[in-house]
Design a protein around this motif. Sequence first.
Motif, PDB file in Angstrom:
ATOM      1  N   ALA A  21       0.825  -1.215   0.000  1.00 15.54           N
ATOM      2  CA  ALA A  21       0.000   0.000   0.000  1.00 15.54           C
ATOM      3  C   ALA A  21       0.856   1.261   0.000  1.00 15.54           C
ATOM      4  N   HIS A  22       1.982   1.227   0.690  1.00 12.78           N
ATOM      5  CA  HIS A  22       2.841   2.409   0.795  1.00 12.78           C
ATOM      6  C   HIS A  22       3.898   2.481  -0.299  1.00 12.78           C
ATOM      7  N   GLU A  27      -1.191   5.539   1.172  1.00 12.43           N
ATOM      8  CA  GLU A  27      -2.135   4.484   1.539  1.00 12.43           C
ATOM      9  C   GLU A  27      -3.542   5.050   1.381  1.00 12.43           C
TER      10      GLU A  27
END
Length: 110
Positions: A21-22, A27
């Motif tokens: 996600a990062h 995110e």
Amino acid sequence: MEKPNTWSKDELLAYILLFIAHSDLDESKKEKEYILSRVDKSVYQRVHEKFEEDNDYQSIQNIVEGVKSHDYYRNDLADLFADIKLMAFADGEMDQMEKLAYNTLKKILK
């Protein structure tokens, strides 16, 4: 949070999903919702704190150590990579950075 070799399967999964996600430095709300659909909120919060303390190199080292020291995926990483792909597509598309993170994890975990 303890060392990766003591993490539960949910903690390891949350950490890996946060890494993906990062990977694009953001995110999204949908990515967070996907992670929360896979692990408890308390696990997410605990793992998120640990993830924020680590740099990219430490994150990769934690993932490798966690996967290799547990039998969670029994030499078959297909389930893990299915989760990773779903995470990458949680916000509608797998961008270039997410694809790079996915491919990097595939190479180092095989």
